[in-house]
Write a protein that holds these residues in place. Structure first.
Motif, mmCIF file in Angstrom:
data_model
loop_
_atom_site.group_PDB
_atom_site.id
_atom_site.type_symbol
_atom_site.label_atom_id
_atom_site.label_comp_id
_atom_site.label_asym_id
_atom_site.label_seq_id
_atom_site.Cartn_x
_atom_site.Cartn_y
_atom_site.Cartn_z
ATOM 1 N N LYS A 377 0.824 -1.212 0.000
ATOM 2 C CA LYS A 377 0.000 0.000 0.000
ATOM 3 C C LYS A 377 0.861 1.266 0.000
ATOM 4 O O LYS A 377 0.493 2.273 -0.616
ATOM 5 C CB LYS A 377 -0.930 -0.014 1.215
ATOM 6 C CG LYS A 377 -2.028 -1.065 1.121
ATOM 7 C CD LYS A 377 -2.948 -1.030 2.339
ATOM 8 C CE LYS A 377 -4.054 -2.062 2.231
ATOM 9 N NZ LYS A 377 -4.962 -2.032 3.407
ATOM 10 N N LEU A 378 2.004 1.225 0.695
ATOM 11 C CA LEU A 378 2.897 2.381 0.682
ATOM 12 C C LEU A 378 3.534 2.572 -0.690
ATOM 13 O O LEU A 378 3.737 3.709 -1.135
ATOM 14 C CB LEU A 378 3.994 2.211 1.748
ATOM 15 C CG LEU A 378 3.548 2.347 3.212
ATOM 16 C CD1 LEU A 378 4.707 2.017 4.150
ATOM 17 C CD2 LEU A 378 3.031 3.757 3.502
ATOM 18 N N ALA A 379 3.821 1.473 -1.362
ATOM 19 C CA ALA A 379 4.427 1.559 -2.694
ATOM 20 C C ALA A 379 3.508 2.292 -3.670
ATOM 21 O O ALA A 379 3.981 3.010 -4.563
ATOM 22 C CB ALA A 379 4.756 0.161 -3.208
ATOM 23 N N GLU A 380 2.201 2.122 -3.499
ATOM 24 C CA GLU A 380 1.238 2.826 -4.348
ATOM 25 C C GLU A 380 1.322 4.342 -4.147
ATOM 26 O O GLU A 380 0.897 5.108 -5.012
ATOM 27 C CB GLU A 380 -0.177 2.327 -4.036
ATOM 28 C CG GLU A 380 -0.401 0.867 -4.424
ATOM 29 C CD GLU A 380 -1.739 0.333 -3.940
ATOM 30 O OE1 GLU A 380 -2.493 1.104 -3.294
ATOM 31 O OE2 GLU A 380 -2.036 -0.852 -4.201
ATOM 32 N N LEU A 381 1.884 4.765 -3.020
ATOM 33 C CA LEU A 381 2.048 6.195 -2.731
ATOM 34 C C LEU A 381 3.489 6.664 -2.975
ATOM 35 O O LEU A 381 3.867 7.758 -2.559
ATOM 36 C CB LEU A 381 1.660 6.464 -1.266
ATOM 37 C CG LEU A 381 0.235 6.083 -0.863
ATOM 38 C CD1 LEU A 381 0.045 6.258 0.646
ATOM 39 C CD2 LEU A 381 -0.778 6.932 -1.616
ATOM 40 N N GLU A 382 4.285 5.793 -3.613
ATOM 41 C CA GLU A 382 5.699 6.077 -3.907
ATOM 42 C C GLU A 382 6.521 6.205 -2.624
ATOM 43 O O GLU A 382 7.490 6.954 -2.550
ATOM 44 C CB GLU A 382 5.842 7.348 -4.750
ATOM 45 C CG GLU A 382 5.151 7.273 -6.102
ATOM 46 C CD GLU A 382 5.302 8.574 -6.879
ATOM 47 O OE1 GLU A 382 6.397 9.175 -6.837
ATOM 48 O OE2 GLU A 382 4.336 8.988 -7.515
ATOM 49 N N ILE A 383 6.127 5.459 -1.592
ATOM 50 C CA ILE A 383 6.876 5.373 -0.340
ATOM 51 C C ILE A 383 7.443 3.957 -0.266
ATOM 52 O O ILE A 383 6.691 2.976 -0.303
ATOM 53 C CB ILE A 383 5.971 5.652 0.880
ATOM 54 C CG1 ILE A 383 5.382 7.060 0.799
ATOM 55 C CG2 ILE A 383 6.744 5.476 2.183
ATOM 56 C CD1 ILE A 383 4.359 7.358 1.877
ATOM 57 N N HIS A 384 8.765 3.852 -0.152
ATOM 58 C CA HIS A 384 9.406 2.539 -0.258
ATOM 59 C C HIS A 384 10.330 2.265 0.931
ATOM 60 O O HIS A 384 11.020 3.170 1.413
ATOM 61 C CB HIS A 384 10.209 2.452 -1.554
ATOM 62 C CG HIS A 384 9.382 2.667 -2.778
ATOM 63 N ND1 HIS A 384 8.530 1.707 -3.289
ATOM 64 C CD2 HIS A 384 9.252 3.760 -3.597
ATOM 65 C CE1 HIS A 384 7.931 2.177 -4.369
ATOM 66 N NE2 HIS A 384 8.347 3.413 -4.584
ATOM 67 N N PRO A 385 10.360 1.015 1.429
ATOM 68 C CA PRO A 385 11.219 0.675 2.576
ATOM 69 C C PRO A 385 12.697 0.717 2.208
ATOM 70 O O PRO A 385 13.078 0.348 1.095
ATOM 71 C CB PRO A 385 10.775 -0.737 2.957
ATOM 72 C CG PRO A 385 10.167 -1.305 1.718
ATOM 73 C CD PRO A 385 9.554 -0.142 0.988
#
Length: 468
Positions: A377-385
């Motif tokens: 879900k974070l990847a969909e917001l361009e937030i990546h671990p």
């Protein structure tokens, strides 16, 4: 929780005082009369009257009965509004999370949701503790603390090839109190201490409170940067403070080679390693430990049961050499005298309950699924671990270009979502590009909806600046 007959009786009397059915100085019905009126036992009414006397609402006149001492004043609302513009400092996340109302979402906090915790195990442990010997309920604890809990800790540490004498274990009230005791015992204001960058924000707050000089060592996916760590030893640090096993906030696991190198440096340059083992019960496979490799001559290990058992029943521990534990006991007696023996008994009863291992197994599986869902879900917001952890509750994530963690956190807070901005964990120049997410607190879709809304607003602001 349903009201008991006693609390109902107390409320019945308070309502009568509030609506002026009973005024100041009025005599209440006798215990027997009220018991008959409410169809309750005499003992219930006696306990209700006693509670109201203790609260200063009623007074008991010997041979005469109970009288209204004063009216009940309405409770004033002293709650302080959330400070949206407060500076993002190491305590910002804790203050916001602890002060939040029940409807606020807390993907930035460091604990599990309350409904994930083993409530029934704790309730059972409370009942068991209530049946304990009088010493657990009324007396101070022994200097080292709860004997059976120390035996339990020693047995658990055998899984990491650690053979520990019970006198090497000191029970404390929390991991934070443990660090505070060690700092008081080992350090003085102005001493140099090494920390990871990023590191748990409360480490920084404690360091600041003690007037110490913190030197931050960049943390890689395998542990602290060895070259920079060795350079920092020229400053003659007294302590290196770190997480063993699952690192906070990154979720990384330190490699065995790095632990070996740091341990050799500790021995050569004579500094102590404090390894905070608070996340041990989240592990799916055992990570290497400083204490297991080098023993306790240069290592002090601390831990607690807050993360997987209860934050309300506070209990922690310190493991080190016997001589150092003795010094810490003296300091604890001088500053706090004892620890909560009753808390330790409750924790012990919960730990030995057959439901606890089953709970942990289920928790780890649940966290793994939640971790994967949150990453997607974070990847969909361009937030990546930064890395994908193998266990635990934290993701250390890179935000989209042009987005600062402080701005995002303050904006989301207005929508009742508390985040953990990177600059609370680090003073590095790029810290504002990162955010720590607690995957267990990200199960509500609102977290991602608010993030999307806030990110869009901040991007539009950036576009507006470019147009100007």
């Amino acid at each position: 929780m349903a009201k008991t007959k006693i609390t109902y009786t107390v409320q019945f009397i308070q309502d009568q005082i509030s609506n002026k059915s009973l005024i100041v100085g009025a005599r209440l019905p006798s215990v027997r009369q009220l018991a008959t009126q409410l169809n309750y036992s005499i003992s219930t009414v006696v306990e209700a009257y006693a509670r109201l006397v203790a609260e200063g609402i009623l007074e008991s006149r010997k041979g005469s009965g109970y009288y209204v001492l004063g009216k009940i004043e309405p409770t004033l609302n002293t709650e302080t509004p959330i400070q949206y513009q407060r500076e993002i400092d190491p305590l910002w996340i804790s203050r916001q999370s602890l002060e939040a109302n029940k409807d606020t979402l807390k993907p930035g906090c460091g604990w599990l949701p309350s409904h994930w915790m083993p409530e029934q195990t704790i309730r059972k442990a409370l009942k068991q503790a209530a049946k304990s010997e009088r010493i657990f309920l009324t007396d101070y604890s022994k200097p080292n603390g709860h004997n059976e809990l120390r035996q339990y800790i020693a047995r658990k540490k055998e899984l990491y090839n650690l053979k520990i004498n019970l006198n090497q274990i000191l029970i404390t009230d929390s991991a934070t109190q443990s660090i505070d005791l060690i700092f008081r015992n080992v350090l003085k204001a102005g001493d140099v201490i090494l920390i990871d960058d990023p590191c748990y924000f409360n480490f920084r707050a404690l360091i600041q409170a003690h007037g110490l000089k913190a030197v931050a060592i960049p943390f890689t996916e395998h542990g602290p940067d060895l070259a920079i760590f060795e350079q920092a030893l020229n400053l003659q640090p007294k302590i290196y403070l770190t997480n063993s096993a699952i690192h906070n906030p990154t979720g990384a696991i330190v490699s065995l080679q790095t632990i070996y190198q740091i341990s050799k440096l500790a021995e050569k340059f004579n500094f102590l390693i404090i390894e905070d083992d608070i996340f041990a019960d989240f592990e799916t496979t055992s990570a290497p430990r400083y204490a297991a490799l080098t023993g306790f001559k240069q290592v002090i290990q601390i831990g607690s049961f807050t993360k997987t058992l209860s934050a309300a029943v506070r209990c922690g521990y310190i493991i080190s050499e016997v001589q150092r534990i003795d010094a810490l006991i003296d300091l604890r007696i001088a500053t706090n005298f004892s620890h909560s023996h009753l808390n330790a008994e409750i924790i012990y009863q919960a730990l030995i309950d057959s439901s606890y291992p089953k709970y942990l197994d289920g928790l780890k599986k649940h966290l793994l699924k939640t971790m994967n869902d949150t990453i997607r879900k974070l990847a969909e917001l361009e937030i990546h671990p930064w890395i994908i952890p193998t266990a635990g509750i934290f993701l250390w994530c890179k935000l989209p270009d042009g987005i600062h963690a402080t701005d995002l956190s303050k904006l989301c807070l207005k929508y009742d979502v508390i985040l953990a901005p990177g600059n609370s964990f680090s003073q590095a120049e790029n810290a504002g590009q990162f955010m720590r997410f607690n995957v267990a607190q990200c199960i509500d879709q609102k977290v991602f909806d608010v993030l999307a809304l806030a990110l869009s607003a901040l991007k539009n602001i950036e576009i507006g600046k470019e147009d100007d």
